[in-house]
Design an enzyme around this catalytic site. Structure first.
Site, PDB file in Angstrom:
ATOM      1  N   ARG A  94       1.023  -1.096   0.000  1.00 38.50           N
ATOM      2  CA  ARG A  94      -0.040  -0.162  -0.001  1.00 38.50           C
ATOM      3  C   ARG A  94       0.997   1.315   0.026  1.00 38.50           C
ATOM      4  O   ARG A  94       0.513   2.181  -0.657  1.00 38.50           O
ATOM      5  CB  ARG A  94      -0.877  -0.102   1.018  1.00 38.50           C
ATOM      6  CG  ARG A  94      -1.686   1.096   1.419  1.00 38.50           C
ATOM      7  CD  ARG A  94      -2.452   1.722  -0.075  1.00 38.50           C
ATOM      8  NE  ARG A  94      -3.011   3.106   0.467  1.00 38.50           N
ATOM      9  CZ  ARG A  94      -2.299   4.113   0.118  1.00 38.50           C
ATOM     10  NH1 ARG A  94      -1.001   4.085  -0.175  1.00 38.50           N
ATOM     11  NH2 ARG A  94      -2.711   5.470   0.411  1.00 38.50           N
ATOM     12  N   ILE A 105      -1.216   7.102   8.595  1.00 42.37           N
ATOM     13  CA  ILE A 105      -2.249   6.015   8.605  1.00 42.37           C
ATOM     14  C   ILE A 105      -2.148   5.070   7.394  1.00 42.37           C
ATOM     15  O   ILE A 105      -2.774   4.946   6.549  1.00 42.37           O
ATOM     16  CB  ILE A 105      -3.610   6.766   8.542  1.00 42.37           C
ATOM     17  CG1 ILE A 105      -3.730   8.227   9.381  1.00 42.37           C
ATOM     18  CG2 ILE A 105      -4.715   5.836   8.688  1.00 42.37           C
ATOM     19  CD1 ILE A 105      -5.148   8.887   9.080  1.00 42.37           C
ATOM     20  N   PRO A 106      -1.029   4.070   7.966  1.00 44.01           N
ATOM     21  CA  PRO A 106      -0.923   2.870   7.207  1.00 44.01           C
ATOM     22  C   PRO A 106      -2.087   2.142   7.370  1.00 44.01           C
ATOM     23  O   PRO A 106      -2.681   1.744   8.427  1.00 44.01           O
ATOM     24  CB  PRO A 106       0.491   2.259   7.433  1.00 44.01           C
ATOM     25  CG  PRO A 106       0.546   2.875   8.977  1.00 44.01           C
ATOM     26  CD  PRO A 106      -0.138   4.227   9.019  1.00 44.01           C
ATOM     27  N   HIS A 107      -2.474   1.452   5.949  1.00 41.97           N
ATOM     28  CA  HIS A 107      -3.730   0.717   6.000  1.00 41.97           C
ATOM     29  C   HIS A 107      -3.631  -0.171   4.820  1.00 41.97           C
ATOM     30  O   HIS A 107      -2.838   0.023   3.695  1.00 41.97           O
ATOM     31  CB  HIS A 107      -5.025   1.657   5.740  1.00 41.97           C
ATOM     32  CG  HIS A 107      -4.959   2.635   4.618  1.00 41.97           C
ATOM     33  ND1 HIS A 107      -4.328   3.693   4.750  1.00 41.97           N
ATOM     34  CD2 HIS A 107      -5.364   2.492   3.456  1.00 41.97           C
ATOM     35  CE1 HIS A 107      -4.393   4.285   3.424  1.00 41.97           C
ATOM     36  NE2 HIS A 107      -5.184   3.600   2.864  1.00 41.97           N
ATOM     37  N   CYS A 108      -4.518  -1.294   4.958  1.00 44.13           N
ATOM     38  CA  CYS A 108      -4.768  -2.021   3.831  1.00 44.13           C
ATOM     39  C   CYS A 108      -5.706  -3.220   4.067  1.00 44.13           C
ATOM     40  O   CYS A 108      -6.272  -3.116   5.320  1.00 44.13           O
ATOM     41  CB  CYS A 108      -3.580  -3.042   3.608  1.00 44.13           C
ATOM     42  SG  CYS A 108      -2.927  -4.341   4.932  1.00 44.13           S
TER      43      CYS A 108
END
Length: 153
Positions: A51, A65-68
C-alpha cells in the site's frame, strides 16, 4: 465503526521502536500477529508495504495512517503507535512521523475501509488530539487518551 471497537489496549503502542518506515511497519505487523495468531506477520507487513508503494500514508502534521485490506482478516483491526524519535515516512508535508494509526480491514470491506479511514483522519486532524496522544507516557495512557478523544469528538 467506533475507535473503541477498532482499537485495543494491547495494540496501543507507546514509543514503538523503529528507525525507518519499513521497520515501523514490520513492528506493527508483528504486534498484530501476536494478538491475532491467524494473521501472518509477513503477510500483514507485505500488504502494508504494498500500500505504501502506491503513495505514502503520511498525511502531514507528524501523522501516518498505514492501511490495507487483508485476506484472512475477519474484522477491522487498529494499531495506534507513537514513536520517538520521529521517522521519515515520505509524508505529504515532508515532516517526520511520530504518530501512526495502522488499519487492517477484511479484503471485501471496501466501503467500511474508506469510511473508517475518513473517521481516523478527521480525529487526527485536530491538533489538540495529536498533542494529547504525543504526551502519553505508557501504552495504557495512549489507549485511554485515544478513546476519550474520540468520544469527545
Amino acid at each position: 465503526m467506533t475507535l473503541e471497537a477498532l482499537l485495543s489496549p494491547r495494540l496501543s503502542l507507546c514509543h514503538l521502536a523503529g528507525s525507518s518506515k519499513k521497520k515501523l511497519l514490520l513492528n506493527i505487523a508483528q504486534a498484530i500477529s501476536e494478538q491475532y495468531p491467524d494473521l501472518d506477520s509477513d503477510t500483514v507487513f507485505n500488504q502494508l508495504v504494498a500500500r505504501e508503494r502506491l503513495g505514502s500514508t503520511g498525511i502531514g502534521e507528524g501523522v501516518a495512517i498505514p492501511h490495507c485490506r487483508l485476506p484472512g482478516c475477519e474484522q477491522p483491526i487498529g494499531v495506534l503507535c507513537t514513536t520517538s524519535p520521529a521517522v521519515d515516512f515520505d509524508a505529504i508535508d515532508r515532516q517526520p512521523v511520530d504518530l501512526l494509526f495502522a488499519l487492517l480491514v477484511p479484503e471485501d470491506s471496501e466501503q467500511e475501509h474508506l469510511d473508517t479511514l475518513a473517521e481516523i483522519a478527521a480525529l487526527f486532524s485536530d491538533s489538540r488530539v495529536r498533542e494529547k496522544l504525543r504526551e502519553a507516557t505508557t501504552s495504557d495512557d495512549l489507549y485511554a487518551l485515544a478513546i476519550n478523544s474520540a468520544a469527545a469528538a
